[in-house]
Enzyme design. Structure first.
Site, PDB file in Angstrom:
ATOM      1  N   TYR A   1      32.418  17.097  27.015  1.00  0.00           N
ATOM      2  CA  TYR A   1      32.392  16.477  25.752  1.00  0.00           C
ATOM      3  C   TYR A   1      33.372  15.344  25.709  1.00  0.00           C
ATOM      4  O   TYR A   1      34.784  15.856  25.559  1.00  0.00           O
ATOM      5  CB  TYR A   1      32.258  17.248  24.336  1.00  0.00           C
ATOM      6  CG  TYR A   1      32.439  16.467  23.234  1.00  0.00           C
ATOM      7  CD1 TYR A   1      31.365  15.466  23.030  1.00  0.00           C
ATOM      8  CD2 TYR A   1      33.349  16.366  22.305  1.00  0.00           C
ATOM      9  CE1 TYR A   1      31.384  14.621  22.031  1.00  0.00           C
ATOM     10  CE2 TYR A   1      33.420  15.401  21.359  1.00  0.00           C
ATOM     11  CZ  TYR A   1      32.555  14.663  21.187  1.00  0.00           C
ATOM     12  OH  TYR A   1      32.418  13.698  20.140  1.00  0.00           O
TER      13      TYR A   1
ATOM     14  N   GLY B   1       0.840  -1.308  -0.007  1.00  0.00           N
ATOM     15  CA  GLY B   1      -0.267   0.070  -0.047  1.00  0.00           C
ATOM     16  C   GLY B   1       1.020   1.343  -0.004  1.00  0.00           C
ATOM     17  O   GLY B   1       1.880   1.268   0.464  1.00  0.00           O
TER      18      GLY B   1
ATOM     19  N   ASP C   1       0.921  -2.800   7.959  1.00  0.00           N
ATOM     20  CA  ASP C   1       0.747  -1.703   8.801  1.00  0.00           C
ATOM     21  C   ASP C   1      -0.088  -1.845  10.092  1.00  0.00           C
ATOM     22  O   ASP C   1      -0.781  -0.918  10.558  1.00  0.00           O
ATOM     23  CB  ASP C   1      -0.143  -0.690   7.884  1.00  0.00           C
ATOM     24  CG  ASP C   1      -1.342  -1.220   7.406  1.00  0.00           C
ATOM     25  OD1 ASP C   1      -1.785  -2.252   7.743  1.00  0.00           O
ATOM     26  OD2 ASP C   1      -1.971  -0.502   6.578  1.00  0.00           O
TER      27      ASP C   1
ATOM     28  N   ARG D   1      -2.066   8.516   3.138  1.00  0.00           N
ATOM     29  CA  ARG D   1      -2.657   9.373   4.273  1.00  0.00           C
ATOM     30  C   ARG D   1      -1.526   9.754   5.284  1.00  0.00           C
ATOM     31  O   ARG D   1      -1.916  10.732   6.255  1.00  0.00           O
ATOM     32  CB  ARG D   1      -3.799   8.666   4.751  1.00  0.00           C
ATOM     33  CG  ARG D   1      -4.937   8.919   4.220  1.00  0.00           C
ATOM     34  CD  ARG D   1      -6.314   8.646   4.792  1.00  0.00           C
ATOM     35  NE  ARG D   1      -6.352   7.156   4.971  1.00  0.00           N
ATOM     36  CZ  ARG D   1      -7.302   6.293   6.043  1.00  0.00           C
ATOM     37  NH1 ARG D   1      -7.356   7.004   7.116  1.00  0.00           N
ATOM     38  NH2 ARG D   1      -7.281   5.130   5.931  1.00  0.00           N
TER      39      ARG D   1
ATOM     40  N   ARG E   1      25.457   8.990  23.627  1.00  0.00           N
ATOM     41  CA  ARG E   1      25.353   8.882  22.291  1.00  0.00           C
ATOM     42  C   ARG E   1      26.044   7.272  21.994  1.00  0.00           C
ATOM     43  O   ARG E   1      26.596   6.778  22.833  1.00  0.00           O
ATOM     44  CB  ARG E   1      26.127   9.946  21.523  1.00  0.00           C
ATOM     45  CG  ARG E   1      25.280  11.080  21.722  1.00  0.00           C
ATOM     46  CD  ARG E   1      25.978  12.389  20.947  1.00  0.00           C
ATOM     47  NE  ARG E   1      26.289  11.883  19.674  1.00  0.00           N
ATOM     48  CZ  ARG E   1      27.161  12.373  18.881  1.00  0.00           C
ATOM     49  NH1 ARG E   1      28.041  13.669  19.272  1.00  0.00           N
ATOM     50  NH2 ARG E   1      27.517  12.227  17.478  1.00  0.00           N
TER      51      ARG E   1
ATOM     52  N   SER F   1      39.842  21.182  35.377  1.00  0.00           N
ATOM     53  CA  SER F   1      38.791  21.909  34.606  1.00  0.00           C
ATOM     54  C   SER F   1      38.947  22.659  33.214  1.00  0.00           C
ATOM     55  O   SER F   1      40.156  23.126  33.336  1.00  0.00           O
ATOM     56  CB  SER F   1      37.882  22.812  35.570  1.00  0.00           C
ATOM     57  OG  SER F   1      37.519  22.092  36.665  1.00  0.00           O
TER      58      SER F   1
HETATM   59  C1  UD1 Z   1      -9.342  -4.948   4.300  1.00  0.00           C
HETATM   60  C2  UD1 Z   1     -10.225  -6.300   4.238  1.00  0.00           C
HETATM   61  C3  UD1 Z   1     -11.301  -5.852   5.331  1.00  0.00           C
HETATM   62  C4  UD1 Z   1     -10.834  -5.680   6.710  1.00  0.00           C
HETATM   63  C5  UD1 Z   1      -9.880  -4.739   6.577  1.00  0.00           C
HETATM   64  C6  UD1 Z   1      -9.141  -4.432   7.898  1.00  0.00           C
HETATM   65  C7  UD1 Z   1     -10.278  -7.010   2.074  1.00  0.00           C
HETATM   66  C8  UD1 Z   1     -10.906  -7.033   0.653  1.00  0.00           C
HETATM   67  N1  UD1 Z   1     -10.751  -6.211   2.868  1.00  0.00           N
HETATM   68  O1  UD1 Z   1      -9.818  -3.874   3.810  1.00  0.00           O
HETATM   69  O2  UD1 Z   1     -12.332  -7.071   5.235  1.00  0.00           O
HETATM   70  O3  UD1 Z   1     -11.967  -5.411   7.434  1.00  0.00           O
HETATM   71  O4  UD1 Z   1      -8.831  -4.664   5.696  1.00  0.00           O
HETATM   72  O5  UD1 Z   1      -8.268  -3.417   7.946  1.00  0.00           O
HETATM   73  O6  UD1 Z   1      -9.366  -7.575   2.437  1.00  0.00           O
HETATM   74  N2  UD1 Z   1      -2.520  -3.980   0.090  1.00  0.00           N
HETATM   75  C9  UD1 Z   1      -1.481  -4.436  -0.707  1.00  0.00           C
HETATM   76  N3  UD1 Z   1      -1.871  -4.654  -1.948  1.00  0.00           N
HETATM   77  C10 UD1 Z   1      -2.936  -4.466  -2.407  1.00  0.00           C
HETATM   78  C11 UD1 Z   1      -4.234  -3.833  -1.451  1.00  0.00           C
HETATM   79  C12 UD1 Z   1      -3.893  -3.908  -0.200  1.00  0.00           C
HETATM   80  O7  UD1 Z   1      -0.449  -4.590  -0.216  1.00  0.00           O
HETATM   81  O8  UD1 Z   1      -3.398  -4.634  -3.526  1.00  0.00           O
HETATM   82  C13 UD1 Z   1      -2.078  -4.245   1.736  1.00  0.00           C
HETATM   83  C14 UD1 Z   1      -2.252  -2.668   2.190  1.00  0.00           C
HETATM   84  O9  UD1 Z   1      -1.067  -2.005   2.062  1.00  0.00           O
HETATM   85  C15 UD1 Z   1      -2.836  -2.966   3.629  1.00  0.00           C
HETATM   86  C16 UD1 Z   1      -3.555  -4.159   3.451  1.00  0.00           C
HETATM   87  O10 UD1 Z   1      -3.442  -4.835   2.543  1.00  0.00           O
HETATM   88  O11 UD1 Z   1      -1.813  -3.040   4.345  1.00  0.00           O
HETATM   89  C17 UD1 Z   1      -5.182  -3.865   3.563  1.00  0.00           C
HETATM   90  O12 UD1 Z   1      -5.526  -3.206   2.332  1.00  0.00           O
HETATM   91  P1  UD1 Z   1      -6.487  -2.185   2.521  1.00  0.00           P
HETATM   92  O13 UD1 Z   1      -6.833  -1.656   1.161  1.00  0.00           O
HETATM   93  O14 UD1 Z   1      -6.254  -1.337   3.500  1.00  0.00           O
HETATM   94  O15 UD1 Z   1      -7.838  -3.097   2.743  1.00  0.00           O
HETATM   95  P2  UD1 Z   1      -9.317  -2.487   3.396  1.00  0.00           P
HETATM   96  O16 UD1 Z   1     -10.192  -2.086   2.313  1.00  0.00           O
HETATM   97  O17 UD1 Z   1      -9.070  -1.723   4.681  1.00  0.00           O
END
Ligand code: UD1
Ligand code: CA
Length: 447
Positions: free
Chosen positions: A355, A15, A109, A19, A322, A394
């Site tokens: 330092y 993803g 995520d 946002r 550090r 010192s």
């Molecule tokens: C998805 C679920 C939903 C669930 C929700 C929980 C599906 C169809 N839906 O929805 O039922 O309640 O998560 O948060 O699975 N990602 C990819 N490649 C893609 C699409 C998504 O790597 O092509 C990754 C995104 O980066 C993300 C995760 O998959 O980390 C979920 O994708 P996202 O599009 O956010 O799914 P939701 O619509 O939230």
């Protein structure tokens, strides 16, 4: 629990995370000093996953490097276009190499999923005919989550995405967290049957549930708390996740006997090591890689990273440790002291305004207020060595490379540019002149 199961994990991380409004790929955002994807990988590694595959977007080299760093032997595949969660998992299938067991699907995520929860999910596959286990939760606000539709027997019948759901389905409180376990032998053929005829025009991973049901396989639900499956999509959500993690780390520290005077003011990292009995005053910030041994006291407003504090040493208030600072047993670091890439021997003292960088300071050395190791000439770094029992007065400048012998004394205000022999006194001769009555004259002419 999972004794019979061979586990693989697919971590979705393709993803864009727009946002977050950050130049970093979303899963590289940190919580308690660890990237989100590191948190996820740590859980699957702890679970004992034999094979780990990341699904990343084109050009996300920092993400694939993170997989390699955190989970050696893992691999990543690129999903060129984000066509949905089903499509994402499909990209990983060839990498699974006909894995025999259970494949977990997680999101990069969603950082807090616990190994115990994943283990409960996997244990369902000890029952024949279970093809899918979905991790469900009951959020305070079900919002747009996918809804879990169950049959009379309590098995999972289907997952319906919010946009595709009717009013009756939208009223369902149990939601899909996104974490899923799938029997390896079925994954390919289930995904092959997923289409994109839905409100989003995406290939939904969630559709494999109804597909499995038409093939007379069982799908089941395992539940967890909402907090465990919280996803991070914005900086505000990352901050909420940080707060949750900080509280968890503080609670763990207190439980093992670390004395945090005001825990809510202490910031920890996932890798912070504090021995039982360590005393931490309010407002201390730990960066990555800090290891604090027994009997240590850290006073307020200190910032520490990449350092070791050995037994019974004290640090602060207002100290900055550090990377590479190694503070010996019983040593004392006082206020406004910065230490970098230096070892301090047992009982050494640097009490005020100094330092110390690229130095080796022997046992029982006393470094006076305002002393500076001049370790950088504008081009190169050089080392300062101070022998056991030496005394540095010192406001001295130790111009590296330089070595001060054991037991030597550096007079206050010296600029040390050459090595000092053991047990010698070194001083820069500056004649001191007194003009009698001159101060009074100045005062009188200016008043
Ligand atoms: C998805 C679920 C939903 C669930 C929700 C929980 C599906 C169809 N839906 O929805 O039922 O309640 O998560 O948060 O699975 N990602 C990819 N490649 C893609 C699409 C998504 O790597 O092509 C990754 C995104 O980066 C993300 C995760 O998959 O980390 C979920 O994708 P996202 O599009 O956010 O799914 P939701 O619509 O939230
Ligand atoms: Ca989401």
């Amino acid at each position: 629990m999972t004794k019979n199961q061979n586990i693989a994990a697919v971590v979705l991380a393709a993803g864009k995370g727009s946002r977050m409004k950050s130049p970093l790929p979303k899963v590289m955002s940190k919580i308690a000093g660890r990237t989100m994807v590191h948190h996820v990988l740590a859980s699957v590694v702890e679970l004992g996953a034999k094979k780990i595959v990341g699904v990343i977007s084109n050009g996300a080299t920092s993400v694939s490097a993170e997989f390699e760093r955190v989970a050696q032997g893992s691999s990543c595949v690129v999903q060129h276009e984000q066509l949905g969660t089903g499509h994402a998992v499909q990209q990983a299938v060839p990498e699974l190499n006909s894995h025999d067991g259970v494949v977990l699907v997680l999101y990069g995520d969603t950082p807090f999923v616990k190994p115990e929860t994943l283990s409960r999910m996997v244990s369902h596959f000890d029952t024949d005919n279970v093809a899918v286990c979905v991790l469900g939760f009951t959020p305070d606000d079900a919002g747009a989550y996918g809804r879990l539709v169950v049959d009379n027997a309590g098995d999972l019948h289907a997952i319906v995405e919010y946009k595709d759901a009717n009013d009756e389905q939208r009223a369902i409180k149990r939601c899909n967290s996104g974490v899923m376990a799938i029997r390896s032998s079925e994954i390919e053929s289930l995904l092959d049957a997923v289409g994109n005829d839905n409100a989003n025009g995406e290939y939904y991973l969630t559709d494999i549930v109804s597909i499995a049901r038409t093939r007379d396989m069982r799908c089941v639900i395992e539940m967890c708390d909402e907090q465990e499956v919280m996803g991070v999509n914005s900086q505000a959500e990352r901050a909420i996740a940080e707060n949750i993690k900080q509280q968890e780390l503080r609670t763990e520290m207190l439980a093992k006997g670390v004395a945090l005077i005001a825990p809510e003011t202490v910031f920890l990292q996932s890798d912070t090591l504090l021995a039982p009995g360590v005393l931490v005053h309010p407002n201390v910030v730990f960066g990555p890689g800090v290891d604090v041994h027994e009997g240590v006291e850290i006073k307020s407003f200190s910032h520490l990273e990449g350092c070791v504090l050995r037994a019974n040493s004290t640090v602060g208030p207002y100290a900055r440790m550090r990377p590479g600072a190694d503070i010996g047993e019983d040593a004392k670091i006082g206020n406004f002291v910065e230490i970098k890439k230096s070892t301090l021997g047992t009982g050494a003292k640097v009490s005020h305004l100094s330092y110390i960088g690229d130095a080796e300071v022997g046992a029982d050395v006393n470094i006076g207020a305002g002393t500076i190791t001049c370790n950088y000439d504008g081009y190169n770094k050089a080392k300062t060595v101070i022998g056991e029992g030496a005394f540095v007065g010192s406001n001295s400048s130790l111009v590296a490379p330089v070595e001060i012998g054991k037991g030597a004394i550096v007079a206050a205000g010296s600029t040390v540019i050459k090595n000092v022999t053991s047990d010698a006194v070194v001083r820069n001769i500056m004649p001191q002149e007194e003009v009698l009555g001159r101060a009074k004259e100045i005062r009188d002419t200016n008043s």
